[in-house]
Design a protein around this motif. Structure first.
Motif, PDB file in Angstrom:
ATOM      1  N   GLY A 181       0.813  -1.218   0.000  1.00 26.14           N
ATOM      2  CA  GLY A 181       0.000   0.000   0.000  1.00 26.14           C
ATOM      3  C   GLY A 181       0.845   1.265   0.000  1.00 26.14           C
ATOM      4  N   GLY A 466      -4.271  -4.286  -3.804  1.00 27.34           N
ATOM      5  CA  GLY A 466      -4.612  -4.670  -2.438  1.00 27.34           C
ATOM      6  C   GLY A 466      -5.322  -3.587  -1.646  1.00 27.34           C
ATOM      7  N   GLU A 467      -5.534  -2.418  -2.232  1.00 29.29           N
ATOM      8  CA  GLU A 467      -6.238  -1.341  -1.522  1.00 29.29           C
ATOM      9  C   GLU A 467      -7.638  -1.203  -2.114  1.00 29.29           C
ATOM     10  OE1 GLU A 467      -4.746   0.647   1.065  1.00 29.29           O
ATOM     11  OE2 GLU A 467      -3.255  -0.945   0.897  1.00 29.29           O
TER      12      GLU A 467
HETATM   13 MG    MG Z   1      -2.038  -3.131   2.047  1.00 30.93          MG
END
Ligand code: MG
Ligand code: ADP
Length: 487
Positions: A181, A466-467
């Motif tokens: 992230g 992944g966000e």
């Molecule tokens: Mg992450």
């Protein structure tokens, strides 16, 4: 010359305050070690050797080697000059500096050690990134003569601001101690700079501090390192030894977002597992295993439309889908020799992969409100999930494209349609670890250059790298802009 070494018990042992380099003067040695004269000079070498083969551990063991020049009747300055010469020769060999005669080597012939911006996210993973830096990274950087400026991120978006405003000349690279992230923030901060191209020449190094460390797993595996145990130490070794290598970026567009993505887009089961397991963040990576079991138990099959433009010659990737696996060095190998130098850049020993370079033309994307061009494939129906991925790993336990180079200029579209049930999914889980699931039909894969994903239900989870992002249609194509990873 005499030498003796000490092998520390573990990688976690606390720093002893020693530093690399040469020293002159009397050394009060411990009882088992000899005492040296006042004229002695010392050279200390730090090594992080693999102590076992990959199958039985593959962890690195810290080793201190002390070399002493202490000849009777020789002055301190001459001993010091001698060990300094050893140091220059060793560093020249490590850095592949050409020289004719040892006597000709000068300090100036050696590359200047890098000066990094180290960015640490105290929120990532189990919240241990600051400790990982203090206990693992700092000592290794000090030993390697690497200098750095440390920044602990104070909030979401902080790294993005840093990337937008930082002085590019000040640092040789950016080291991120976090999950993916924080890198996403950095990359997209660079994207917003007017001097974007120059910014993307600054390379990134990743030390895994998050719960999702896909880029780190991909980098380590592509260099033949294992990515399961003590990976922070392996990652720092790669940063110390490594050189910058190109990594593909994908231009992604939704109704409100224009961003560079470096990992994946997920919708359905994988996105749900990633985000719904946030409440188990304190468990680190284990949160994904627990999330998977829960999510497979409550299987959803939302409706969606998936469109893509396949690569001109998909048969180049047939090796990924062949039922009998190619001869790899051992099951689960992502690279074979963990001492990495024997590993090709493409990584996967025993598998011939199309070479990376990706210097292809960018596919021009239509507006999201327009239909996709007629040469695209369109699939519509219910899906358990869709994963659109442009890296070898999406975590260290999920290999989605074994042996993939970092800059191949392609995208894998992987989808699970509504015919797949719980039992199929559970039986595939083991195969995620090696990428072997590609050889079976549970998850279908296409190699593409551009894609569009349109959820046809109202609510759900969509992730980019992944966000979580806004739920709705999203499309993308490989960008001609690339970034550099230190590998
Ligand atoms: Mg992450
Ligand atoms: P993980 O792999 O654990 O999710 P990430 O590196 O992806 O770790 O970081 C998770 C999120 O933390 C990112 O969205 C980042 O913007 C955010 N973040 C960074 N610094 C802070 C902070 N000090 N407090 C809260 N969130 C932060």
């Amino acid at each position: 010359m005499r030498s003796f070494g000490g092998n520390e018990a573990s990688e976690d042992s606390k720093p002893r305050g020693s530093s690399s380099g040469v020293k002159a003067g009397k050394k009060t040695a411990s009882s088992s070690k000899p005492e040296f004269s006042e004229n002695a000079a010392f050279l200390k070498i730090f090594a992080y050797q693999y102590n076992k083969c990959q199958e039985h551990g593959g962890v690195r063991c810290r080793l201190e080697l002390l070399f002493v020049a202490d000849k009777v009747g020789v002055e301190a300055k001459d001993n010091l000059a001698l060990v300094n010469r050893w140091r220059l020769v060793i560093l020249a060999l490590i850095n592949e500096v050409q020289f004719q005669k040892v006597e000709d080597l000068k300090e100036d012939d050696l590359p200047t050690p890098p000066h990094y911006l180290v960015c640490i996210n105290p929120f990532s993973g189990k919240g241990k990134a600051p400790q990982i830096f203090e206990h693992k990274v700092k000592r290794m950087f000090d030993e390697a003569g690497i200098t750095y400026k440390k920044v602990i991120t104070e909030r979401k978006g902080h790294a993005r601001e840093l990337a937008k405003t930082m002085d590019l000349e000040e640092f040789s690279g950016i080291i991120i101690v976090s999950g993916d992230g924080l890198l996403f923030e950095f990359i997209n901060g660079f994207r917003e700079r007017e001097d974007r191209e120059k910014a993307f020449k600054v390379p990134f190094g990743m030390v895994p501090g998050g719960s999702g460390n896909a880029l780190c797993a991909a980098v380590l595996s592509s260099r033949g390192e294992q990515c399961h145990k003590n990976i922070a130490v392996h990652a720092v070794m790669r940063i110390i030894k490594g050189k910058p290598h190109l990594k593909d970026l994908v231009n992604v567009r939704s109704q409100t977002m224009n961003a560079f993505s470096f990992l994946s887009i997920a919708w359905g089961i994988i996105a749900d597992i990633d985000i719904e397991s946030e409440r188990f963040r304190f468990l680190g990576e284990t949160r994904f295993t627990i999330g998977s079991i829960i999510r497979i138990g409550f299987l959803r099959k939302p409706a969606g439309r998936l469109s893509f433009l396949e690569v001109e010659d998909p048969s180049r990737y047939n090796h990924l889908f062949q039922k009998s696996p190619p001869p790899a060095s051992h099951p689960g190998s992502h690279g074979g020799n963990q001492n990495s130098n024997a590993c090709t850049e493409a990584g996967h020993v025993g598998v011939e992969v199309p070479g990376g370079n990706g210097a292809r033309e960018e596919v021009e994307l239509p507006e999201l409100s327009e239909p996709v061009p007629s040469n695209w494939t369109v699939l519509e129906g219910e899906f358990v999930g869709i994963l659109i991925v442009y890296i070898s790993h999406i975590s260290n336990d999920f290999v989605c494209h074994p042996g993939r180079p970092m800059d191949e200029g392609i995208i894998l579209v992987q989808y699970i349609d509504s015919t797949v049930g719980r039992r199929d999914l559970l039986s595939s889980m083991e195969k995620f670890k090696t990428g072997d699931y590609l050889r079976y039909d549970v998850i279908k894969t296409r190699v593409v250059r551009a894609f569009r994903l349109e959820p046809l239900n109202c609510n759900g989870i969509l992730t980019v790298d992944g966000e979580r992002c806004e739920y709705g249609p999203i499309q993308g194509a490989v960008s001609s802009q690339k970034c550099y990873c230190i590998m």
